[in-house]
Design a protein around this motif. Structure first.
Motif, PDB file in Angstrom:
ATOM      1  N   ARG A   1       2.171   7.653   3.934  1.00 32.14           N
ATOM      2  CA  ARG A   1       1.561   6.511   3.465  1.00 32.14           C
ATOM      3  C   ARG A   1       2.780   5.705   2.771  1.00 32.14           C
ATOM      4  NH1 ARG A   1      -3.191   6.932   1.380  1.00 32.14           N
ATOM      5  NH2 ARG A   1      -3.497   5.082   1.717  1.00 32.14           N
ATOM      6  N   VAL A   2       3.768   6.073   2.424  1.00 30.44           N
ATOM      7  CA  VAL A   2       4.905   5.022   1.932  1.00 30.44           C
ATOM      8  C   VAL A   2       5.546   4.425   3.155  1.00 30.44           C
ATOM      9  CG1 VAL A   2       7.398   5.207   1.102  1.00 30.44           C
ATOM     10  CG2 VAL A   2       5.618   6.882   0.251  1.00 30.44           C
ATOM     11  N   LEU A   3       5.651   5.167   4.370  1.00 35.30           N
ATOM     12  CA  LEU A   3       6.073   4.219   5.321  1.00 35.30           C
ATOM     13  C   LEU A   3       5.012   3.173   6.071  1.00 35.30           C
ATOM     14  CD1 LEU A   3       7.375   7.018   7.382  1.00 35.30           C
ATOM     15  CD2 LEU A   3       8.820   5.602   5.871  1.00 35.30           C
ATOM     16  N   GLU A   4       3.731   3.415   5.732  1.00 36.53           N
ATOM     17  CA  GLU A   4       2.732   2.382   5.846  1.00 36.53           C
ATOM     18  C   GLU A   4       2.999   1.121   5.287  1.00 36.53           C
ATOM     19  OE1 GLU A   4      -1.275   5.075   7.261  1.00 36.53           O
ATOM     20  OE2 GLU A   4      -0.959   4.168   5.237  1.00 36.53           O
ATOM     21  N   VAL A   5       3.622   1.281   3.992  1.00 34.70           N
ATOM     22  CA  VAL A   5       3.831  -0.029   3.303  1.00 34.70           C
ATOM     23  C   VAL A   5       5.366  -0.515   3.637  1.00 34.70           C
ATOM     24  CG1 VAL A   5       4.266  -0.832   0.977  1.00 34.70           C
ATOM     25  CG2 VAL A   5       2.641   1.079   1.303  1.00 34.70           C
ATOM     26  N   ASP A   6       6.246   0.355   3.923  1.00 30.47           N
ATOM     27  CA  ASP A   6       7.638  -0.162   4.152  1.00 30.47           C
ATOM     28  C   ASP A   6       8.233   0.859   5.059  1.00 30.47           C
ATOM     29  OD1 ASP A   6      10.261  -1.226   4.313  1.00 30.47           O
ATOM     30  OD2 ASP A   6      10.469  -1.330   2.053  1.00 30.47           O
ATOM     31  N   ALA A   7       8.135   0.521   6.342  1.00 32.82           N
ATOM     32  CA  ALA A   7       8.826   1.630   7.458  1.00 32.82           C
ATOM     33  C   ALA A   7      10.325   1.721   7.325  1.00 32.82           C
ATOM     34  CB  ALA A   7       8.479   1.118   8.714  1.00 32.82           C
TER      35      ALA A   7
ATOM     36  N   GLU B   1       2.700   3.313  -3.362  1.00 27.46           N
ATOM     37  CA  GLU B   1       2.904   1.832  -3.290  1.00 27.46           C
ATOM     38  C   GLU B   1       3.855   1.621  -4.358  1.00 27.46           C
ATOM     39  OE1 GLU B   1      -0.497  -0.408  -3.929  1.00 27.46           O
ATOM     40  OE2 GLU B   1      -1.807   0.340  -1.880  1.00 27.46           O
ATOM     41  N   VAL B   2       4.008   2.105  -5.408  1.00 24.88           N
ATOM     42  CA  VAL B   2       5.163   1.950  -6.455  1.00 24.88           C
ATOM     43  C   VAL B   2       6.380   2.496  -5.805  1.00 24.88           C
ATOM     44  CG1 VAL B   2       6.049   2.651  -8.702  1.00 24.88           C
ATOM     45  CG2 VAL B   2       3.575   1.989  -8.211  1.00 24.88           C
TER      46      VAL B   2
END
Length: 417
Positions: free
Chosen positions: A271-277, A252-253
């Motif tokens: 997981r990063v892409l789930e937050v910002d594609a 998330e960071v």
């Protein structure tokens, strides 16, 4: 992974390990509800949902209850579940945890299922920790090791054209990246698997055997040198000194776009892409640098196994679920979704050409494991290494703190011997 990566509890009881029981019959017309514990970060929500839908469609009368578990405190929860009369049917555990959990007598012996599960094709690094005294309790699920995940845009803006090959280069470029409101690296104070790699690079270890006994070894000059490198690297960012990579979740960071680097398994990209594609094409990967350019840094090679508690009420249904999760179809999908190494050697080519996996494979060539003793789980459960790291990073005397933690590790590793 994880890696891995893993919080464990001490063994409460020793005894003979269990074998499969006949499952209890369900009430007429009632679905066979199977509770599954999957660790946070192991699978994307989309893949889990897809598997659940397809599995229930192919196994009429089966109702999957997949519960995501945090690594923090998982040891206590698993230990309690294994000692209960109402345990989950299938539990994901770190590959280095199996010895501890099986010693409690609460894990089903699946030795007779090895051939059916194509065990001759398993990765040795996953299969061996799951095999205790010739009996297979843990079924290999996936393998992974940490690499450096970096933001390509931030590297380009800093004029950095290629990843570092040595530790010194790594410190230099991270210093360049640590400005203008950006963090050169987001590294928390308690990412102890990264510390282990630095200690191993220096020729040290976490613990060593001496005359049939174990001794903590973080107070050696080599281990102290590893801790000093960690201190210098961690200072080139804003990671909290009193938390690990899960608090807050480092993906998330990183997704906020201000952290140039994190140390993680490549699968964290999902997981990063789930937050910002929008970060889809902006993530790069390179092996953790070593002291010299001819060899990458040493890494902990871990992963996960699946176990079936003796207390699980539906042993056969649980086994069929394990068979599906460790089978070729799901292994291929999991590897592609998370950039994990599949549990079978024959599936090694599934991710050929994937940048993250290539970096992981390069790093794996210099991989290591934690001390090979069931009591190591108790060391992790006490979080003494994390506490040691925080103490040093907040101004404590490194030698004094290292002596303290080494004595604690020695006591824990030799308890009950």
């Amino acid at each position: 992974m994880k890696n891995r990566i893993l919080a464990l509890a001490a063994v409460f009881a020793l005894g003979a390990c269990g074998t499969a029981e006949e499952p209890k019959a369900a009430a007429p017309g009632a679905p066979a509800k199977l509770t599954v514990w999957i660790m946070d970060g192991s699978v994307t929500q989309d893949l889990l949902k897809k598997f659940e839908t397809e599995y229930e469609a192919a196994h009429k009368g089966v109702d999957l209850d997949i519960q995501i578990q945090a690594w923090d405190g998982i040891g206590e929860r698993v230990t309690a579940a294994l000692a209960s009369t109402d345990a989950p049917d299938v539990i994901e555990v770190g590959n280095t945890q199996v010895a501890q959990y099986s010693a409690s007598g609460g894990v089903t012996d699946l030795t007779s299922k090895i051939a059916d599960l194509k065990g001759e094709d398993w990765l040795p690094g996953l299969a061996q920790p799951g095999n205790i005294d010739g009996k297979q309790y843990g079924i290999p699920w996936y393998a992974a090791n940490r690499v450096v995940v970096y933001n390509k845009d931030l590297f380009a803006k800093a004029g950095i054209k290629e990843p570092p090959k040595t530790r010194d280069e790594w410190l230099n470029i991270t210093t360049k990246l640590n400005k203008g409101g950006n963090q050169g690296i987001y590294l928390t104070g308690q990412t102890w698997y990264a510390l282990a790699g630095f200690v191993w690079d220096e020729g040290g270890d976490l613990a060593v055997q001496q005359g049939g006994k174990w001794a903590g070894a973080l107070d050696t000059p080599q281990a102290l040198a590893g801790m000093d490198f960690y201190r210098r690297l961690q200072a080139l960012g804003k990671g909290p000194k009193d938390a690990d990579e899960a608090n807050p979740p480092q993906h998330e960071v990183f997704a906020q776009g201000k952290a140039a680097q994190i140390i993680a398994v490549p699968g964290i990209a999902a997981r990063v892409l789930e937050v910002d594609a929008k970060l889809k094409d902006k993530m790069g990967f390179f092996p953790i640098p070593g002291k010299t350019a001819d060899k990458p840094g040493t890494v902990f090679t871990g992963g996960s196994d699946l176990i079936i508690p003796v207390a699980a009420k539906r042993q056969e249904e649980a086994y069929e679920l394990v068979k599906a999760l460790t089978g070729e179809q799901f292994q291929t999908e999991l590897a592609k979704a998370m950039s994990f190494v599949p549990n079978r050697t024959s599936l090694a080519g599934v991710l050929s050409g994937d940048e993250g996996t290539a970096a992981m494979a390069t790093a794996a060539a210099n991989g290591r494991a934690t001390p090979n003793t069931p009591n190591w789980a108790a060391v992790e459960a006490t979080s003494v290494i994390k506490q040691y790291m925080t103490a040093v990073l907040t101004g404590g005397d490194p030698a004094a703190e290292a002596k303290k933690v080494s004595e604690s590790i020695t006591t824990t590793l030799n308890s009950g011997s």
